[in-house]
Structure formats: structure tokens, C-alpha cells
Design an enzyme around this catalytic site. Structure first.
Site, PDB file in Angstrom:
ATOM      1  CD  GLU A   1      -0.331   0.692   3.327  1.00 25.51           C
ATOM      2  OE1 GLU A   1      -0.164   2.269   2.320  1.00 25.51           O
ATOM      3  OE2 GLU A   1       0.945   0.773   4.174  1.00 25.51           O
TER       4      GLU A   1
ATOM      5  CE  LYS B   1       4.904   1.186   2.046  1.00 22.63           C
ATOM      6  NZ  LYS B   1       3.444   0.500   2.838  1.00 22.63           N
TER       7      LYS B   1
ATOM      8  CB  CYS C   1       5.281   3.542   6.868  1.00 24.88           C
ATOM      9  SG  CYS C   1       3.612   2.129   6.520  1.00 24.88           S
TER      10      CYS C   1
HETATM   11  C1  UDX Z   1       3.560   7.078   4.746  1.00 25.95           C
HETATM   12  C2  UDX Z   1       4.159   7.685   2.903  1.00 25.95           C
HETATM   13  O1  UDX Z   1       3.099   8.819   2.735  1.00 25.95           O
HETATM   14  C3  UDX Z   1       3.217   6.365   2.063  1.00 25.95           C
HETATM   15  O2  UDX Z   1       3.080   6.100   0.815  1.00 25.95           O
HETATM   16  C4  UDX Z   1       3.133   4.665   3.119  1.00 25.95           C
HETATM   17  O3  UDX Z   1       2.069   3.743   2.102  1.00 25.95           O
HETATM   18  C5  UDX Z   1       2.652   5.109   4.563  1.00 25.95           C
HETATM   19  O4  UDX Z   1       3.902   5.768   4.963  1.00 25.95           O
HETATM   20  P1  UDX Z   1       2.148   8.202   6.080  1.00 25.95           P
HETATM   21  O5  UDX Z   1       2.815   8.319   6.842  1.00 25.95           O
HETATM   22  O6  UDX Z   1       0.402   7.582   6.563  1.00 25.95           O
HETATM   23  O7  UDX Z   1       2.373   7.544   5.074  1.00 25.95           O
HETATM   24  O8  UDX Z   1       1.938   9.915   5.877  1.00 25.95           O
HETATM   25  P2  UDX Z   1       3.051  10.305   5.417  1.00 25.95           P
HETATM   26  O9  UDX Z   1       2.058  11.983   4.943  1.00 25.95           O
HETATM   27  O10 UDX Z   1       3.710  10.124   4.593  1.00 25.95           O
HETATM   28  O11 UDX Z   1       3.833  11.704   6.560  1.00 25.95           O
HETATM   29  C6  UDX Z   1       4.679  10.667   7.220  1.00 25.95           C
HETATM   30  C7  UDX Z   1       5.553  11.893   8.344  1.00 25.95           C
HETATM   31  O12 UDX Z   1       5.764  13.217   7.435  1.00 25.95           O
HETATM   32  C8  UDX Z   1       3.836  12.576   8.604  1.00 25.95           C
HETATM   33  O13 UDX Z   1       4.499  12.998  10.631  1.00 25.95           O
HETATM   34  C9  UDX Z   1       4.720  14.212   8.672  1.00 25.95           C
HETATM   35  O14 UDX Z   1       4.016  14.931   9.600  1.00 25.95           O
HETATM   36  C10 UDX Z   1       5.640  14.221   7.812  1.00 25.95           C
HETATM   37  N1  UDX Z   1       6.170  15.212   6.826  1.00 25.95           N
HETATM   38  C11 UDX Z   1       5.023  14.638   6.254  1.00 25.95           C
HETATM   39  C12 UDX Z   1       6.850  16.174   7.606  1.00 25.95           C
HETATM   40  O15 UDX Z   1       7.123  16.370   8.526  1.00 25.95           O
HETATM   41  N2  UDX Z   1       7.309  16.876   6.082  1.00 25.95           N
HETATM   42  C13 UDX Z   1       6.565  17.174   4.596  1.00 25.95           C
HETATM   43  O16 UDX Z   1       7.185  17.679   4.077  1.00 25.95           O
HETATM   44  C14 UDX Z   1       5.762  15.559   4.380  1.00 25.95           C
END
Ligand code: UDX
Ligand code: ADP
Length: 483
Positions: free
Chosen positions: A173, A228, A284
Site C-alpha cells: 500500500e 515499499k 511506517c
Molecule cells: C507514509 C507514506 O507517505 C505512504 O506512501 C506509505 O504507504 C505509508 O507511510 P503516512 O505515514 O500515512 O504515509 O503519512 P505521510 O504523509 O507520509 O507523513 C508521514 C510523517 O511525515 C508525518 O508525521 C508528517 O507530518 C511528516 N511530514 C510529511 C513532514 O514532516 N514533512 C513533510 O513535508 C511531509
């Protein structure tokens, strides 16, 4: 035991969590001809998925409740009847959790695969005829091999010796929480790894109901599993990179928003995942990088392991330095002082708090004796209680906390509204980028704070001029004190 219906496609999804729930809802909506049973060991969770009141679903995701309303009870069912659902399924998706091991070999680094293994054993025992088993949860590379071995060893030893057959596929995913429905409906790509062409085609056929065939990539099992882990590691690495520059900006007078924007305009770099913040959270990123580190060490690739470990180290450092800055600005002590925490989920638009930066920041502040007033639009008080571990810290009522003057012991209360969070606090910490925090009426609400008060904007979302004009002092990530 129920029987398979050769005329209809039947899916069983094991695991009704943040991945299984939204993914199966979208498949059910796009493929009305498929019957999907989402099953879980957790009765409470299944009961919550079946609640009439859609605001009480166990997973909050924008757009999810609308889909559930449409398909639940028609071709999407939530139950604890795992065995029958496996028996009638043509395709079984494994969507169970794979957290980092807390003890034993590889503790703190390797993924705990006990739930995956127990699923594989159950599928081996309860399936009938031919079953395609799809690995959807994030797994370390070569987990599919383990699943295959368990399934192959399941041939019946006793009469009537009816043979079972399996095809194992990896279909990771890529949904991000908060935008899961959009990501599922319009994916950048769908990845299917495996060596059984027929099974790959059967799964691809499902996705083709709404995804362009060009976006469906087919690889071998290991490439799919490794993609992944690597994709998540690359994304996390960008965040650590920008966070490292944010600290640099704070001491040199740079502005991280300007720098990020300028970096991101280079097409080779791109503008996504360049937002500085309190460090990445979620179920993740950390887990996947730790897996990569563990596997690299296992294969003797120490330089590779060190490289990825440094992404985590930087993330931990970024997270820890926030509380130190708060203490420093509040005259070196926060003991007995009240602070408002805005945002407890690991990012906006989700109620998930796994690895949320807010947890460690709140714990550090409590450790220093602060009285916290925690607000989040979607995270429940029970969840915060679990995350902060009540044995260590007092949860008080509003009255008790206001009486607890000059106590050295940290305590917290849950604030139902932003106004309640602001009552008599010395500082406001914006830790999650919820939209409602971008529209705070600072002029009006600043009167509720004790003076002199600070706003620590760790997501760079508040409008600086409004905060400053309201008589408050502002610190922003990647900029420092703003005047
Ligand atoms: C992530 C991956 O994006 C997704 O493709 C995978 O399947 C699962 O893991 P997720 O953890 O749900 O998804 O959210 P994501 O938007 O990636 O954010 C992860 C963390 O990074 C969050 O704490 C977010 O606040 C942080 N983040 C994200 C930042 O600090 N800066 C950014 O520019 C983007
Ligand atoms: P994710 O974010 O990967 O979806 P969650 O923790 O939200 O993780 O969901 C995983 C779900 O899998 C949980 O609801 C858990 O109860 C369920 N689960 C774990 N092991 C099994 C199992 N062997 N059989 C059925 N459900 C399981």
C-alpha cells in the site's frame, strides 16, 4: 463451513485497521461485483466499523464514511468470522500490523512478524481450493517467502486429501493517512510483485476497474517488497534533510519556508515532502527504515545501515530539541507552568497517534513539571491517556489542575476546545497542522493567555503578523524568534 462460489469473486481482508478498512472500502465501491469480508480478531474494532453512527468509525479519514455508507452491508462486510471468510475467499489480503519488535532478536529494529505468521497459518488451515494470498502490510524483504513456505506445508495429511493451492503476491500500500481515499482512488502506481502470471492478472483486473493499466507495475516478489521499504525511506530522508536545514536556518537567520520553496522549484528535486516540522511520525517511516538498517547489517552492508540510521537519528534529534527550545524561551523552567498543546495526531486529518512527535514532546514537558492542556480535533482522550502512560503522569480535572500551583509534578488535561486549551497558559505549541489551527482568532484568544506568552509554531502554519500584533511572542520552526 461455507463453500466457494465459482461465479463470483470473493475477497477476505485480514486486519480492519488503517490500511485494511480504507483499502477495502474503495475496492468495494469501485467493484460492486466483488463481495468483501473484512475480518479482525479485535471485536471492539469490528463493532465500531459496524456502528450506525458513521462519526464513530474506528478510523477517521476524509471521504471514508461516505463510501462506507454506500457499500457497507451491500458488498462490504465487517466481522470476526475469520475462518469462514478465508474458506470462501478467492483472494486473501493480509493487512495486519507489523510493528517493530520490542524484545528478542532484532528488538527495536526488526519487524515483529508474529501476526503475519499467525495469519498465514490460519489461511493455510482454513482455505479451500486455490487461493491468492496478497501481502499488503509493509513487510521486510523476503517475508513473502516465509508466507509461501507456511502455505506449502499445509497440504492435508488425512483423508479426503483435497489439495489446496496458493499463489503469493506482494501488493504494497502507498496510501498516506489523511489522504488515503484520494491516494487509493488516484494512485501514482499500483505495484504487484509475484511469479504467477495468472494470479497477477486476476489482481490487476480488479485495479483496472479504476486505475489506468499503464500505472499497474509488475515486478518480482522481492523488488515489490523492497520498493515499499525504499519509497518510505526516501520520503523520510527528505524530511530529515529539510529538518536539518531548518535548524541551520534558525541559527543563521534563514527562513525554511523560503528555502524549501526555492529548493522545490528545481524539477529534479520537486516540492513535495520538504515541510520542516517536529520530525516524521506515523506507523511506517521509522519502522521501515529500522527494517532496512537491520537487513543491511544482516547482509554485512554496514555503510548502508549507517546511512539510513542517520535519517532516524536526525529525526529523533529534531523531535527532542523542541522541548529544549520551549524551556529556554520560558526563562529556563516550565515547572508548574501551563502550556497548550495543539495537535496530538502524527499529522492532520487522521486520528492516528502512532509515533506521533507530540507524544515525546508532551512527555519531555511533563518530565520538566509542566501542566499541559492538550487539544486535538479527532484524537480521543483515551488514546492520549494510553500514549502518555498514566502511571507516569497525572491526568487531572480542570479544577484539580488549576489548584495544583507550583507543583513539581507534570500533569495534563484534555481540552475540548481551543479556548479551553488557552486558559492561563504561558505558551501555545502548534504540533499538528490541523486546518483549524491555521484560522485561530489570535486577537481575541490571546487575552486568555498569561503574559508574557509565547507561540511555538512547529509546523509553520500560523499567520505571523496576527500573532505578533496580538502582543504574543512567536517562534517558528526553521526561522526561530520572529519579530
Ligand atoms: C507514509 C507514506 O507517505 C505512504 O506512501 C506509505 O504507504 C505509508 O507511510 P503516512 O505515514 O500515512 O504515509 O503519512 P505521510 O504523509 O507520509 O507523513 C508521514 C510523517 O511525515 C508525518 O508525521 C508528517 O507530518 C511528516 N511530514 C510529511 C513532514 O514532516 N514533512 C513533510 O513535508 C511531509
Ligand atoms: P495498519 O495501519 O497496518 O492497518 P492497524 O494496527 O491499524 O495497522 O490494523 C491492523 C489490524 O490487524 C488490527 O485491528 C489487529 O487487530 C488486526 N490483526 C492482527 N493480527 C491479526 C490476526 N492474526 N487475525 C486477524 N486480525 C489481526
Amino acid at each position: 463451513m461455507k463453500k466457494k462460489d465459482s461465479q463470483k469473486t470473493n475477497i477476505c481482508c485480514i486486519g480492519a485497521g488503517y490500511v485494511g478498512g480504507p483499502t477495502m472500502s474503495v475496492i468495494a465501491e469501485k467493484c460492486p461485483y466483488i463481495t468483501i469480508n473484512v475480518v479482525d480478531l479485535n471485536q471492539e474494532r469490528i463493532a465500531a466499523w459496524n456502528k450506525k453512527d458513521l462519526s464513530k468509525l474506528p478510523v477517521f479519514e476524509p471521504g471514508l464514511s461516505k463510501i462506507i455508507e454506500k457499500v457497507r452491508g451491500k458488498n462490504l462486510f465487517f466481522s470476526t468470522d475469520i475462518d469462514n471468510s478465508i474458506a470462501i475467499a478467492d483472494i486473501v489480503f493480509i493487512c495486519v500490523n507489523t510493528p517493530t519488535k520490542v524484545k528478542g532478536l532484532g528488538a527495536g529494529r526488526a519487524s515483529d512478524l508474529k501476526w503475519v505468521e499467525s495469519c498465514a497459518r490460519r489461511v493455510a488451515s482454513k482455505s479451500t481450493g486455490h487461493t491468492i494470498v496478497v501481502e499488503k502490510s509493509t513487510m521486510p524483504v523476503r517475508t513473502a517467502e516465509t508466507i509461501k513456505i507456511i502455505l506449502q506445508s499445509s497440504q492435508p495429511m488425512n483423508p479426503p486429501y483435497k489439495e489446496k493451492t496458493f499463489s503469493v503476491l506482494s501488493n504494497p500500500e502507498f496510501l498516506a493517512e489523511g489522504t488515503a481515499i484520494k491516494d487509493l482512488e488516484k494512485p501514482d502506481r499500483v505495484l504487484i510483485g509475484g511469479d504467477d502470471e495468472k494470479a497477477i492478472e486476476k489482481l490487476a483486473e480488479i485495479y483496472r476497474n479504476w486505475v489506468d493499466n499503464k500505472k499497474i507495475l509488475k515486478t518480482n516478489l522481492w523488488s515489490s517488497e523492497l520498493t515499499k521499504l525504499s519509497a518510505n525511506a526516501f520520503l523520510a530522508q527528505r524530511i530529515s534533510s529539510i529538518n536539518s536545514i531548518s535548524a541551520f536556518c534558525e541559527v543563521t537567520g534563514g527562513n525554511i519556508i523560503e528555502v524549501s520553496k526555492a529548493i522545490g522549484t528545481d524539477k529534479r528535486i520537486g516540492k513535495q515532502f520538504l515541510r520542516a516540522g517536529p520530525g516524521f511520525g506515523g506507523s511506517c517511516f521509522k519502522k521501515d527504515i529500522l527494517n532496512l538498517v537491520y537487513l543491511s547489517e544482516y547482509y554485512g552492508l554496514n555503510e548502508v545501515a549507517n546511512y539510513w540510521q542517520s535519517v532516524i537519528n536526525l529525526n529523533n534529534w529534531q523531535n527532542q530539541r523542541i522541548s529544549r527550545i520551549v524551556i529556554d524561551k520560558l526563562f529556563g523552567t516550565i515547572s508548574g507552568k501551563s502550556l497548550a498543546i495543539l495537535g496530538f495526531s502524527f499529522k492532520a486529518n487522521t486520528n492516528d497517534t502512532r509515533e506521533s512527535p507530540s507524544i515525546n514532546i508532551a512527555k519531555d514537558l511533563l518530565e520538566e513539571g509542566a501542566k499541559l492542556r492538550i487539544h486535538d480535533p479527532k484524537v480521543s482522550i483515551d488514546q492520549i491517556e494510553k500514549d502518555l502512560n498514566l502511571i507516569e503522569f497525572n491526568k487531572l480535572t480542570d479544577k484539580e489542575q488549576s489548584k495544583q500551583e507550583f507543583s513539581n509534578q507534570g500533569s495534563w488535561i484534555f481540552a475540548e476546545t481551543i479556548e479551553k486549551a488557552f486558559m492561563d497558559v504561558d505558551a501555545v505549541l502548534v504540533l499538528t497542522e490541523w486546518e483549524e489551527y491555521t484560522n485561530i482568532q489570535w486577537k481575541k484568544l490571546s487575552k486568555l493567555l498569561r503574559t508574557p506568552a509565547w507561540v511555538f509554531d512547529v509546523r509553520s502554519i500560523v499567520e505571523p503578523n496576527t500573532v505578533i500584533q496580538s502582543g504574543l511572542q512567536l517562534w517558528r520552526i526553521g526561522e526561530g524568534s520572529v519579530s
